[in-house]
Design an enzyme around this catalytic site. Structure first.
Site, PDB file in Angstrom:
ATOM      1  N   GLY A  20      43.352 124.689  36.040  1.00 20.69           N
ATOM      2  CA  GLY A  20      44.185 125.510  35.165  1.00 20.69           C
ATOM      3  C   GLY A  20      44.490 124.787  33.876  1.00 20.69           C
ATOM      4  N   ASN A  21      45.432 125.308  33.121  1.00 21.24           N
ATOM      5  CA  ASN A  21      45.827 124.651  31.871  1.00 21.24           C
ATOM      6  C   ASN A  21      47.318 124.860  31.610  1.00 21.24           C
ATOM      7  OD1 ASN A  21      46.174 127.124  30.096  1.00 21.24           O
ATOM      8  ND2 ASN A  21      44.052 127.401  30.730  1.00 21.24           N
ATOM      9  N   ARG A  22      47.819 124.242  30.546  1.00 14.86           N
ATOM     10  CA  ARG A  22      49.263 124.195  30.293  1.00 14.86           C
ATOM     11  C   ARG A  22      49.799 125.384  29.497  1.00 14.86           C
ATOM     12  NH1 ARG A  22      50.829 119.192  31.907  1.00 14.86           N
ATOM     13  NH2 ARG A  22      49.256 117.547  31.676  1.00 14.86           N
ATOM     14  N   SER A  23      49.010 126.420  29.303  1.00 16.07           N
ATOM     15  CA  SER A  23      49.495 127.569  28.533  1.00 16.07           C
ATOM     16  C   SER A  23      50.720 128.190  29.203  1.00 16.07           C
ATOM     17  CB  SER A  23      48.392 128.609  28.424  1.00 16.07           C
ATOM     18  OG  SER A  23      48.918 129.812  27.919  1.00 16.07           O
TER      19      SER A  23
ATOM     20  N   ALA B 143      44.696 131.348  26.967  1.00 19.18           N
ATOM     21  CA  ALA B 143      44.072 130.025  27.026  1.00 19.18           C
ATOM     22  C   ALA B 143      42.995 130.093  28.114  1.00 19.18           C
ATOM     23  CB  ALA B 143      45.107 128.958  27.349  1.00 19.18           C
TER      24      ALA B 143
END
Ligand code: CTP
Ligand code: CA
Length: 230
Positions: free
Chosen positions: A33-36, A102
């Site tokens: 995943g990512n930090r969005s 994102a």
């Protein structure tokens, strides 16, 4: 009321907005995943609805509340593949697409069907990744002249050069460029300093303001572009 109603600059328009981060499965219990936070996409949806638009908000992983309005239809997705399918499903019906999501750039080649177990044989695990489709680029190729497509460019360095390249390579009408990872970081922050790139004008650096204010200005700009195309 003491509050003046927002001008209905997007009345009768349909706006498709993506928000949040995608998740790419590694196995049934793990993902990349990512930090969005999804804050910008959600602010954009709220701003568009306040200006009279009918909004479809396609969301991945978000850590902010979603708008609760009859003018905002929310569609949930998880992976880049699902996001692409949902965007393609809605694109022909929309006047504008705003890709604030994102999107994962790479996903595991194959998600494991069962949970990957620790073994005593090795203490390293390499996961082979493959590039995901570029949703903005793919969809912008099918754009009609009356449609407006907006993308974002998150950069840690060479902001304008990289953003300019994205404007051209993705076929977007507008790129909203912002510096990430630095002191004025865009991720997980309330304030935002963005620069607007369009094919026909010099980059327009906006002052630092709240994400809500940026979202309102982007939607105003979108309203102007849509009017020009009428
Ligand atoms: N985007 C997309 N599909 C992808 C990756 C990105 O539609 N697979 C969109 C994003 O939603 C954003 C724009 O493309 O509107 C730019 O995303 P960004 O991550 O800044 O650029 P990339 O083209 O992915 O390049 P890089 O991450 O290497 O800078
Ligand atoms: Ca990327």
């Amino acid at each position: 009321s003491l509050l003046a109603p927002a001008p209905q600059e997007l009345a009768g328009k349909r706006v498709l907005i993506t928000a949040g981060g995608t998740r790419e499965n590694i196995d049934p219990v793990r993902f990349i995943g990512n930090r969005s936070s999804g804050k910008m996409g959600v602010s954009l949806a709220t701003a568009a609805a306040a200006m009279g638009a009918q909004v479809t908000l396609i969301v991945g992983q978000v850590s902010v509340g979603l708008p609760d309005s009859p003018q905002v239809e929310v569609v949930h997705v998880e992976s880049t593949e699902e996001l692409l399918a949902a965007v393609q499903d809605h694109f022909t019906k929309t006047d504008a697409l705003v890709m604030a999501a994102a999107v994962a750039d790479y996903r595991p080649v194959k998600a494991a069907a069962e949970k990957v177990k620790k073994t005593s044989e090795h203490d390293e695990w390499a996961i082979k990744l493959v590039e995901t489709p570029d949703i903005l680029q793919t969809v912008a190729k099918t754009k009609r002249p009356d449609q407006v497509v907006v993308g974002f460019a998150a950069e840690t360095q060479h902001l304008l050069a990289n953003a300019q390249r994205k404007l051209a390579s993705k076929g977007a009408d507008i790129i909203v460029a912002n510096q990430v990872g630095g002191p004025s970081s865009a991720f997980a922050s309330e304030d935002d300093q963005v620069t607007i790139l369009t094919p026909d004008a010099t980059p327009d650096r906006w002052p630092k303001m709240s994400k809500n204010a940026v979202a309102q200005r982007i939607m105003k700009l979108l309203g102007q572009k849509l009017k020009l195309g009428d």
